[in-house]
Design an enzyme around this catalytic site. Structure first.
Site, PDB file in Angstrom:
ATOM      1  N   ASN A  10      54.791  39.372  40.089  1.00 51.22           N
ATOM      2  CA  ASN A  10      53.332  39.245  40.041  1.00 51.22           C
ATOM      3  C   ASN A  10      52.856  39.064  41.485  1.00 51.22           C
ATOM      4  O   ASN A  10      53.059  38.010  42.073  1.00 51.22           O
ATOM      5  CB  ASN A  10      52.970  38.022  39.182  1.00 51.22           C
ATOM      6  CG  ASN A  10      51.497  37.668  39.264  1.00 51.22           C
ATOM      7  OD1 ASN A  10      50.681  38.430  39.782  1.00 51.22           O
ATOM      8  ND2 ASN A  10      51.146  36.498  38.748  1.00 51.22           N
ATOM      9  N   TRP A  11      52.254  40.120  42.025  1.00 53.87           N
ATOM     10  CA  TRP A  11      51.888  40.093  43.445  1.00 53.87           C
ATOM     11  C   TRP A  11      50.572  39.350  43.692  1.00 53.87           C
ATOM     12  O   TRP A  11      50.142  39.217  44.841  1.00 53.87           O
ATOM     13  CB  TRP A  11      51.811  41.527  44.000  1.00 53.87           C
ATOM     14  CG  TRP A  11      53.094  42.299  43.891  1.00 53.87           C
ATOM     15  CD1 TRP A  11      54.292  41.846  43.406  1.00 53.87           C
ATOM     16  CD2 TRP A  11      53.316  43.665  44.266  1.00 53.87           C
ATOM     17  NE1 TRP A  11      55.239  42.843  43.460  1.00 53.87           N
ATOM     18  CE2 TRP A  11      54.671  43.978  43.976  1.00 53.87           C
ATOM     19  CE3 TRP A  11      52.511  44.668  44.801  1.00 53.87           C
ATOM     20  CZ2 TRP A  11      55.218  45.231  44.221  1.00 53.87           C
ATOM     21  CZ3 TRP A  11      53.056  45.922  45.045  1.00 53.87           C
ATOM     22  CH2 TRP A  11      54.397  46.203  44.758  1.00 53.87           C
ATOM     23  N   LYS A  12      49.939  38.916  42.633  1.00 56.96           N
ATOM     24  CA  LYS A  12      48.681  38.146  42.743  1.00 56.96           C
ATOM     25  C   LYS A  12      47.700  38.837  43.688  1.00 56.96           C
ATOM     26  O   LYS A  12      47.671  40.047  43.759  1.00 56.96           O
ATOM     27  CB  LYS A  12      48.991  36.706  43.159  1.00 56.96           C
ATOM     28  CG  LYS A  12      50.013  36.058  42.231  1.00 56.96           C
ATOM     29  CD  LYS A  12      50.110  34.569  42.413  1.00 56.96           C
ATOM     30  CE  LYS A  12      51.199  34.024  41.510  1.00 56.96           C
ATOM     31  NZ  LYS A  12      51.305  32.589  41.556  1.00 56.96           N
ATOM     32  N   HIS A  95      47.886  33.908  32.406  1.00 55.58           N
ATOM     33  CA  HIS A  95      48.540  33.256  33.550  1.00 55.58           C
ATOM     34  C   HIS A  95      47.827  31.931  33.837  1.00 55.58           C
ATOM     35  O   HIS A  95      46.615  31.820  33.678  1.00 55.58           O
ATOM     36  CB  HIS A  95      48.490  34.168  34.780  1.00 55.58           C
ATOM     37  CG  HIS A  95      49.330  33.656  35.901  1.00 55.58           C
ATOM     38  ND1 HIS A  95      48.904  32.675  36.758  1.00 55.58           N
ATOM     39  CD2 HIS A  95      50.597  33.966  36.278  1.00 55.58           C
ATOM     40  CE1 HIS A  95      49.872  32.403  37.622  1.00 55.58           C
ATOM     41  NE2 HIS A  95      50.911  33.174  37.355  1.00 55.58           N
ATOM     42  N   GLU A  97      46.898  30.549  36.432  1.00 52.95           N
ATOM     43  CA  GLU A  97      45.771  30.622  37.389  1.00 52.95           C
ATOM     44  C   GLU A  97      44.505  31.130  36.690  1.00 52.95           C
ATOM     45  O   GLU A  97      43.395  30.727  37.032  1.00 52.95           O
ATOM     46  CB  GLU A  97      46.167  31.502  38.586  1.00 52.95           C
ATOM     47  CG  GLU A  97      47.136  30.759  39.487  1.00 52.95           C
ATOM     48  CD  GLU A  97      48.115  31.643  40.238  1.00 52.95           C
ATOM     49  OE1 GLU A  97      47.887  32.861  40.337  1.00 52.95           O
ATOM     50  OE2 GLU A  97      49.130  31.099  40.721  1.00 52.95           O
ATOM     51  N   GLU A 167      55.918  29.335  31.963  1.00 53.40           N
ATOM     52  CA  GLU A 167      55.661  29.006  33.356  1.00 53.40           C
ATOM     53  C   GLU A 167      55.054  27.600  33.456  1.00 53.40           C
ATOM     54  O   GLU A 167      53.832  27.443  33.346  1.00 53.40           O
ATOM     55  CB  GLU A 167      54.683  30.012  33.961  1.00 53.40           C
ATOM     56  CG  GLU A 167      55.184  31.436  33.944  1.00 53.40           C
ATOM     57  CD  GLU A 167      54.548  32.252  35.049  1.00 53.40           C
ATOM     58  OE1 GLU A 167      55.299  32.828  35.836  1.00 53.40           O
ATOM     59  OE2 GLU A 167      53.320  32.294  35.151  1.00 53.40           O
ATOM     60  N   GLY A 173      54.437  28.157  42.470  1.00 52.36           N
ATOM     61  CA  GLY A 173      54.045  28.176  43.869  1.00 52.36           C
ATOM     62  C   GLY A 173      54.249  26.840  44.570  1.00 52.36           C
ATOM     63  O   GLY A 173      53.738  26.623  45.663  1.00 52.36           O
ATOM     64  N   SER A 213      58.634  29.240  40.828  1.00 52.08           N
ATOM     65  CA  SER A 213      59.489  29.111  42.020  1.00 52.08           C
ATOM     66  C   SER A 213      60.897  29.679  41.819  1.00 52.08           C
ATOM     67  O   SER A 213      61.885  29.084  42.261  1.00 52.08           O
ATOM     68  CB  SER A 213      59.529  27.655  42.488  1.00 52.08           C
ATOM     69  OG  SER A 213      58.210  27.209  42.798  1.00 52.08           O
ATOM     70  N   GLY A 234      56.425  35.013  41.353  1.00 51.53           N
ATOM     71  CA  GLY A 234      55.218  35.121  42.167  1.00 51.53           C
ATOM     72  C   GLY A 234      55.586  35.288  43.635  1.00 51.53           C
ATOM     73  O   GLY A 234      55.885  36.378  44.111  1.00 51.53           O
ATOM     74  N   GLY A 235      55.603  34.168  44.359  1.00 50.69           N
ATOM     75  CA  GLY A 235      55.829  34.189  45.805  1.00 50.69           C
ATOM     76  C   GLY A 235      56.995  35.053  46.262  1.00 50.69           C
ATOM     77  O   GLY A 235      56.864  35.853  47.196  1.00 50.69           O
TER      78      GLY A 235
HETATM   79  C1  PEP Z   1      53.699  32.950  38.945  1.00 54.60           C
HETATM   80  O1  PEP Z   1      52.609  32.746  39.457  1.00 54.60           O
HETATM   81  O2  PEP Z   1      53.786  33.635  37.913  1.00 54.60           O
HETATM   82  C2  PEP Z   1      54.855  32.343  39.577  1.00 54.60           C
HETATM   83  C3  PEP Z   1      55.902  32.117  38.849  1.00 54.60           C
HETATM   84  O3  PEP Z   1      54.730  32.024  40.906  1.00 54.60           O
HETATM   85  P1  PEP Z   1      55.882  31.451  41.876  1.00 54.60           P
HETATM   86  O4  PEP Z   1      57.116  32.291  41.642  1.00 54.60           O
HETATM   87  O5  PEP Z   1      55.334  31.639  43.253  1.00 54.60           O
HETATM   88  O6  PEP Z   1      56.088  30.034  41.509  1.00 54.60           O
END
Ligand code: PEP
Length: 250
Positions: A10-12, A95, A97, A167, A173, A213, A234-235
């Site tokens: 997920n490149w956000k 999600h 967010e 999640e 993050g 993470s 994500g990151g």
């Molecule tokens: C996400 O936002 O779906 C996620 C898992 O982010 P991160 O890997 O950065 O924690």
């Protein structure tokens, strides 16, 4: 059991079109011989360009959200019809967010889930508890309720197109990861909820990703757990040299 590991990025709200294309090319190249199922979910503005790179490869094209209505007077929204036109195959919904920053409630997430499924998309439904909810012993009940309401009215025959991503909000993050055992316990609980709603066969087959993470250093341990079938990243999905080792974990 027909479950297959599914690793999604997920490149956000990152990357211009050219940056997104560069990353997509590196993923397509690096995952040519990859054994799992893969997804790249760039921002709306990069979908067409990334779609051209991943077309015909083993990397699926994903969107990070969609409008709850098909079309009409909805300034700023993007519809399922537009995503289909761009070749999008999968939509990430609910999600944290979206739920927490943009105040999407279960009813809205459910509307989006049903609309996306009606149009033939695969849906990744994200669920997860906040730190406060976890500390109050509510992790299971929060996930259960997000699944029950998120999938309300979704018939069993549509479930093959549903993936659930667990999640924990406190792990997104932040660099904090649920321990593999803690994550597996919630995944097992989620499978029980799906079993109650749709039967044991559906629960056995549904793919449940872990997100929060995930990094090259922790992916193998997480994936070794019985109920963890993949990752929503994500990151670490923003750089090929971090995402590829995750996607190709042994
Ligand atoms: C996400 O936002 O779906 C996620 C898992 O982010 P991160 O890997 O950065 O924690």
């Amino acid at each position: 059991m027909s479950r297959r590991y599914y690793i999604a990025g997920n490149w956000k709200m990152h990357k211009t079109r050219s940056e997104a294309v560069e990353l997509a090319k590196a993923l397509v190249d690096g995952l040519k011989d990859g054994k799992h199922k893969y997804l790249a979910a760039p921002s709306f503005t990069a979908l067409e360009a990334v779609g051209a790179v991943v077309k015909g490869t083993n990397v699926r094209l994903g969107a990070q959200d969609v409008a709850a209505e098909e079309q009409g007077a909805h300034t700023g929204e993007v519809s399922v019809l537009m995503l289909k036109d761009l070749g999008v195959q999968t939509i990430i919904l609910g999600h944290s967010e979206r739920r927490h920053t943009y105040k999407e409630d279960d009813a809205l997430v459910n509307k989006k889930v049903k609309l996306a499924l009606k149009h033939g998309f695969e849906v990744i439904l994200c669920v997860g508890e906040t730190l406060e909810e976890r500390e109050n012993g509510q992790a299971e009940v929060v996930c259960e309720s997000q699944i029950i309401w998120g999938l309300a009215g979704v018939p069993k025959d549509a479930l093959a197109n549903v993936v659930i991503a667990y999640e924990p909000v406190w792990a997104i993050g932040t660099g904090k990861t649920a321990t593999p055992d803690d994550a597996d316990a919630i995944h097992a609980y989620i499978r029980k909820v799906v079993s109650r709603l749709y039967g044991a066969d559906a629960a056995e087959n549904i793919v449940i990703q872990y997100g929060g993470s995930v990094k090259p250093e922790n992916v193998a341990q997480l994936m070794s757990k019985e109920n963890i079938d993949g990752a929503l990243v994500g990151g670490a999905s923003l750089k090929a040299d971090a995402f590829l080792p995750i996607a190709k974990f042994a």
